[in-house]
Design a protein around this motif. Structure first.
Motif, PDB file in Angstrom:
ATOM      1  N   PHE A   1       1.653  12.766   2.892  1.00 41.12           N
ATOM      2  CA  PHE A   1       1.508  12.079   1.603  1.00 41.12           C
ATOM      3  C   PHE A   1       0.136  11.432   1.466  1.00 41.12           C
ATOM      4  CE2 PHE A   1       5.527  12.008  -0.812  1.00 41.12           C
ATOM      5  CZ  PHE A   1       6.273  12.797   0.043  1.00 41.12           C
TER       6      PHE A   1
ATOM      7  N   SER B   1       0.836  -1.213   0.000  1.00 39.53           N
ATOM      8  CA  SER B   1       0.000   0.000   0.000  1.00 39.53           C
ATOM      9  C   SER B   1       0.867   1.258   0.000  1.00 39.53           C
ATOM     10  CB  SER B   1      -0.893  -0.009   1.250  1.00 39.53           C
ATOM     11  OG  SER B   1      -1.661   1.176   1.359  1.00 39.53           O
TER      12      SER B   1
ATOM     13  N   THR C   1       3.675 -11.056   5.790  1.00 33.86           N
ATOM     14  CA  THR C   1       4.725 -10.782   6.768  1.00 33.86           C
ATOM     15  C   THR C   1       4.232  -9.863   7.861  1.00 33.86           C
ATOM     16  OG1 THR C   1       6.285 -10.779   4.897  1.00 33.86           O
ATOM     17  CG2 THR C   1       7.128  -9.976   7.008  1.00 33.86           C
ATOM     18  N   ASN C   2       4.623 -10.169   9.097  1.00 32.08           N
ATOM     19  CA  ASN C   2       4.373  -9.257  10.216  1.00 32.08           C
ATOM     20  C   ASN C   2       5.738  -8.823  10.740  1.00 32.08           C
ATOM     21  OD1 ASN C   2       3.800  -7.879  12.512  1.00 32.08           O
ATOM     22  ND2 ASN C   2       2.467  -9.441  13.405  1.00 32.08           N
ATOM     23  N   VAL C   3       6.091  -7.574  10.543  1.00 31.20           N
ATOM     24  CA  VAL C   3       7.470  -7.111  10.825  1.00 31.20           C
ATOM     25  C   VAL C   3       7.842  -7.231  12.295  1.00 31.20           C
ATOM     26  CG1 VAL C   3       7.627  -5.568   8.836  1.00 31.20           C
ATOM     27  CG2 VAL C   3       6.742  -4.688  11.015  1.00 31.20           C
TER      28      VAL C   3
ATOM     29  N   ASP D   1       4.127  -7.805   3.545  1.00 28.02           N
ATOM     30  CA  ASP D   1       3.046  -7.012   4.120  1.00 28.02           C
ATOM     31  C   ASP D   1       2.037  -7.949   4.792  1.00 28.02           C
ATOM     32  OD1 ASP D   1       1.890  -3.875   3.140  1.00 28.02           O
ATOM     33  OD2 ASP D   1       0.610  -5.259   4.274  1.00 28.02           O
TER      34      ASP D   1
ATOM     35  N   CYS E   1       8.783   0.290   4.917  1.00 22.03           N
ATOM     36  CA  CYS E   1       7.630   1.196   4.901  1.00 22.03           C
ATOM     37  C   CYS E   1       6.521   0.738   5.844  1.00 22.03           C
ATOM     38  CB  CYS E   1       7.064   1.295   3.489  1.00 22.03           C
ATOM     39  SG  CYS E   1       7.981   2.432   2.432  1.00 22.03           S
TER      40      CYS E   1
ATOM     41  N   TYR F   1       3.464   7.996  18.091  1.00 24.61           N
ATOM     42  CA  TYR F   1       3.907   7.963  16.697  1.00 24.61           C
ATOM     43  C   TYR F   1       5.234   8.698  16.525  1.00 24.61           C
ATOM     44  CZ  TYR F   1       3.638   8.345  11.633  1.00 24.61           C
ATOM     45  OH  TYR F   1       3.914   8.266  10.295  1.00 24.61           O
TER      46      TYR F   1
ATOM     47  N   GLY G   1       6.666  14.151   4.712  1.00 20.70           N
ATOM     48  CA  GLY G   1       5.690  15.067   5.304  1.00 20.70           C
ATOM     49  C   GLY G   1       4.323  14.438   5.157  1.00 20.70           C
TER      50      GLY G   1
ATOM     51  N   LEU H   1       3.162   4.306   0.223  1.00 20.38           N
ATOM     52  CA  LEU H   1       4.544   4.617  -0.161  1.00 20.38           C
ATOM     53  C   LEU H   1       5.309   3.371  -0.578  1.00 20.38           C
ATOM     54  CD1 LEU H   1       5.440   7.195   2.649  1.00 20.38           C
ATOM     55  CD2 LEU H   1       4.344   7.629   0.438  1.00 20.38           C
TER      56      LEU H   1
ATOM     57  N   LEU I   1      -3.028   5.600   4.793  1.00 20.39           N
ATOM     58  CA  LEU I   1      -2.726   5.903   6.209  1.00 20.39           C
ATOM     59  C   LEU I   1      -3.202   7.298   6.553  1.00 20.39           C
ATOM     60  CD1 LEU I   1       0.397   5.176   8.282  1.00 20.39           C
ATOM     61  CD2 LEU I   1      -0.417   7.511   8.129  1.00 20.39           C
TER      62      LEU I   1
ATOM     63  N   THR J   1      -1.961   8.877   1.052  1.00 15.22           N
ATOM     64  CA  THR J   1      -2.026   7.411   1.117  1.00 15.22           C
ATOM     65  C   THR J   1      -3.185   7.010   2.037  1.00 15.22           C
ATOM     66  OG1 THR J   1      -0.749   7.128   3.156  1.00 15.22           O
ATOM     67  CG2 THR J   1       0.505   7.399   1.096  1.00 15.22           C
TER      68      THR J   1
ATOM     69  N   THR K   1      11.688   4.436   6.935  1.00 14.41           N
ATOM     70  CA  THR K   1      10.730   5.524   6.812  1.00 14.41           C
ATOM     71  C   THR K   1      10.378   6.082   8.180  1.00 14.41           C
ATOM     72  OG1 THR K   1       9.797   4.393   4.878  1.00 14.41           O
ATOM     73  CG2 THR K   1       8.530   6.211   5.809  1.00 14.41           C
ATOM     74  N   ALA K   2      10.797   7.336   8.409  1.00 15.43           N
ATOM     75  CA  ALA K   2      10.409   8.009   9.656  1.00 15.43           C
ATOM     76  C   ALA K   2       9.189   8.873   9.321  1.00 15.43           C
ATOM     77  CB  ALA K   2      11.575   8.845  10.188  1.00 15.43           C
TER      78      ALA K   2
ATOM     79  N   LYS L   1       8.939   7.217  15.388  1.00 14.15           N
ATOM     80  CA  LYS L   1       9.679   7.738  14.227  1.00 14.15           C
ATOM     81  C   LYS L   1      10.984   8.405  14.663  1.00 14.15           C
ATOM     82  CE  LYS L   1       6.717   6.298  11.226  1.00 14.15           C
ATOM     83  NZ  LYS L   1       7.083   5.224  10.293  1.00 14.15           N
TER      84      LYS L   1
HETATM   85  N1  LIG Z   1       1.317   8.919   4.394  1.00 12.69           N
HETATM   86  C1  LIG Z   1       1.989   9.846   5.043  1.00 12.69           C
HETATM   87  O1  LIG Z   1       1.664  11.037   5.069  1.00 12.69           O
HETATM   88  C2  LIG Z   1       3.233   9.470   5.802  1.00 12.69           C
HETATM   89  C3  LIG Z   1       4.049  10.499   6.248  1.00 12.69           C
HETATM   90  C4  LIG Z   1       5.208  10.181   6.967  1.00 12.69           C
HETATM   91  C5  LIG Z   1       5.543   8.862   7.202  1.00 12.69           C
HETATM   92  N2  LIG Z   1       4.716   7.879   6.755  1.00 12.69           N
HETATM   93  C6  LIG Z   1       5.135   6.497   7.019  1.00 12.69           C
HETATM   94  O2  LIG Z   1       5.277   5.831   5.763  1.00 12.69           O
HETATM   95  C7  LIG Z   1       5.071   4.436   5.938  1.00 12.69           C
HETATM   96  C8  LIG Z   1       4.074   3.945   4.920  1.00 12.69           C
HETATM   97  O3  LIG Z   1       2.874   4.620   5.199  1.00 12.69           O
HETATM   98  P1  LIG Z   1       1.716   4.754   4.115  1.00 12.69           P
HETATM   99  O4  LIG Z   1       1.232   6.137   4.190  1.00 12.69           O
HETATM  100  O5  LIG Z   1       2.178   4.192   2.817  1.00 12.69           O
HETATM  101  O6  LIG Z   1       0.626   3.820   4.792  1.00 12.69           O
HETATM  102  P2  LIG Z   1      -0.278   2.632   4.244  1.00 12.69           P
HETATM  103  O7  LIG Z   1      -1.219   2.369   5.354  1.00 12.69           O
HETATM  104  O8  LIG Z   1      -0.782   2.960   2.879  1.00 12.69           O
HETATM  105  O9  LIG Z   1       0.760   1.413   4.093  1.00 12.69           O
HETATM  106  C9  LIG Z   1       1.306   0.829   5.225  1.00 12.69           C
HETATM  107  C10 LIG Z   1       1.422  -0.658   4.934  1.00 12.69           C
HETATM  108  O10 LIG Z   1       2.099  -1.259   6.037  1.00 12.69           O
HETATM  109  C11 LIG Z   1       1.457  -2.485   6.296  1.00 12.69           C
HETATM  110  N3  LIG Z   1       1.695  -2.888   7.685  1.00 12.69           N
HETATM  111  C12 LIG Z   1       1.200  -2.330   8.817  1.00 12.69           C
HETATM  112  N4  LIG Z   1       1.629  -2.993   9.896  1.00 12.69           N
HETATM  113  C13 LIG Z   1       2.428  -4.001   9.449  1.00 12.69           C
HETATM  114  C14 LIG Z   1       3.160  -5.036  10.074  1.00 12.69           C
HETATM  115  N5  LIG Z   1       3.127  -5.199  11.406  1.00 12.69           N
HETATM  116  N6  LIG Z   1       3.877  -5.886   9.282  1.00 12.69           N
HETATM  117  C15 LIG Z   1       3.877  -5.744   7.942  1.00 12.69           C
HETATM  118  N7  LIG Z   1       3.191  -4.784   7.270  1.00 12.69           N
HETATM  119  C16 LIG Z   1       2.481  -3.928   8.031  1.00 12.69           C
HETATM  120  C17 LIG Z   1       0.001  -2.254   6.016  1.00 12.69           C
HETATM  121  O11 LIG Z   1      -0.671  -3.467   5.752  1.00 12.69           O
HETATM  122  C18 LIG Z   1       0.066  -1.350   4.799  1.00 12.69           C
HETATM  123  O12 LIG Z   1       0.026  -2.104   3.603  1.00 12.69           O
HETATM  124  C19 LIG Z   1       4.605   4.264   7.397  1.00 12.69           C
HETATM  125  O13 LIG Z   1       5.717   3.874   8.195  1.00 12.69           O
HETATM  126  C20 LIG Z   1       4.170   5.672   7.801  1.00 12.69           C
HETATM  127  O14 LIG Z   1       4.319   5.903   9.191  1.00 12.69           O
HETATM  128  C21 LIG Z   1       3.576   8.130   6.047  1.00 12.69           C
END
Ligand SMILES: NC(=O)c1ccc[n+]([C@@H]2O[C@H](COP(=O)([O-])OP(=O)(O)OC[C@H]3O[C@@H](n4cnc5c(N)ncnc54)[C@H](O)[C@@H]3O)[C@@H](O)[C@H]2O)c1
Ligand SMILES: C[C@H](O)CC(=O)SCCNC(=O)CCNC(=O)[C@H](O)C(C)(C)COP(=O)(O)OP(=O)(O)OC[C@H]1O[C@@H](n2cnc3c(N)ncnc32)[C@H](O)[C@@H]1OP(=O)(O)O
Length: 255
Positions: A194, A15, A58-60, A36, A86, A161, A192, A17, A198, A196, A146-147, A165
């Motif tokens: 994005f 999903s 996968t569960n990280v 994921d 990510c 959160y 910043g 990023l 989330l 998505t 990814t922070a 980060k």
């Molecule tokens: N979207 C933003 O604005 C933004 C900004 C700064 C940082 N981030 C960071 O970027 C990263 C990606 O975020 P995103 O916006 O793409 O979110 P997203 O929710 O679209 O994608 C996150 C993915 O991580 C997976 N995931 C969650 N927990 C998991 C686990 N325990 N094991 C494996 N996979 C897991 C989810 O299933 C999902 O597919 C995150 O770390 C988020 O904190 C996002």
């Protein structure tokens, strides 16, 4: 290193990023492992990317789950040249809520997934990458974490959160220093705001006020812009041990 014919393990790759990284790297001739939790979105993206991709549930935060996913990656693609961490969750909870102090469980869950999950993958994948035959330059691989800008300008409700980060920011340099002996670079991107799923999950007032806070461009970031930076980091050997804000000059307000 050049991305063509290299294999990248992308946590959260189903999903947002992570998925954008998978698409760009696959289009650029790389192979991607989508590590994921989400079977549905992960399998769908793997079908879309065909032979360039492998989805592995996968569960990280789970050591065995990550070890099995890394083994599946090696069984399928033969080796591993990089990681893009990510996987992560958002969270919004005040320290003192309407019903008293916030729960320790909710804080712990965010730290476990975002920080400890990232570390878990770095330690297990890093050991595998350290055994690669080096490139001519001596490089064996690249790890990108990814922070978030929340590591620096966390808003009200982002204690857990931002701590998760901030921990990723903090461990970038010491691990880069250690991994230098293996020719493995370690970098972190602090996005910043994005566009998505989330972000779509954040409380409406937060989302509205954030979009209005980005100086230029005055909009949400696009996941492909994150992916472009990740690809450049892989290709630019001089980028190591650093955290790069990718945020349109936003400095988030207290709320
Ligand atoms: N979207 C933003 O604005 C933004 C900004 C700064 C940082 N981030 C960071 O970027 C990263 C990606 O975020 P995103 O916006 O793409 O979110 P997203 O929710 O679209 O994608 C996150 C993915 O991580 C997976 N995931 C969650 N927990 C998991 C686990 N325990 N094991 C494996 N996979 C897991 C989810 O299933 C999902 O597919 C995150 O770390 C988020 O904190 C996002
Ligand atoms: C995700 C990536 O990594 C990038 C980022 O980090 S993006 C930043 C995301 N920001 C957040 O997640 C903020 C998280 N915090 C919150 O959402 C809220 O503080 C909270 C849900 C935890 C608590 O909200 P709430 O209990 O309403 O706080 P409260 O102090 O009572 O709110 C007072 C008023 O401010 C509003 N407000 C609360 N948080 C807000 C925010 N972050 N932005 C704008 N307005 C906000 C509320 O709607 C409320 O308005 P009202 O009085 O008209 O109802």
């Amino acid at each position: 290193m050049q991305v063509e014919n290299k294999t990248f393990f992308i946590t959260g790759g189903a999903s947002g990023l992570g998925a954008a990284c998978a698409r760009l790297l696959a289009k650029s001739g790389a192979r991607v492992v989508l590590a994921d939790l989400n079977q549905e979105t992960g399998s769908a993206l793997a079908r879309e990317l065909a032979e360039a991709a492998l989805f592995v549930p996968t569960n990280v935060v789970d050591e065995q789950s990550v070890q099995q996913a890394l083994q599946a990656a090696r069984d399928h693609f033969g080796t591993l040249h990089g990681v893009i961490n990510c996987a992560g969750i958002g969270s919004a909870e005040k320290v003192i809520g309407k019903n008293g102090p916030s729960s320790l469980e909710s804080f712990t869950r965010v730290i476990n997934i975002n920080l400890i999950g990232t570390f878990n993958v770095i330690r297990l994948a890093g050991e595998i990458i350290s055994q690669n035959t080096p490139e001519e330059s001596g490089e064996r691989g690249v790890i990108i974490n990814t922070a978030s800008v929340a590591a620096f300008d966390g808003q009200i409700g982002q204690a857990a959160y931002s701590a998760s980060k901030g921990g990723i920011v903090g461990m970038t340099l010491p691990i880069a220093r250690e991994f230098a002996r293996y020719g493995i670079r370690v970098m972190t991107i602090a996005p910043g705001i994005f566009d998505t799923p989330l972000l779509a999950g954040l409380p409406e007032p937060a989302r509205i006020s954030l979009g209005q806070q980005v100086p230029f461009p005055p909009r949400l970031g696009r996941p492909d812009e994150y992916a472009a930076l990740a690809k450049h980091i892989i290709e630019n050997e001089m980028l190591n041990g650093e955290v790069i804000r990718l945020d349109g000059a936003i400095r988030m307000q207290p709320r």
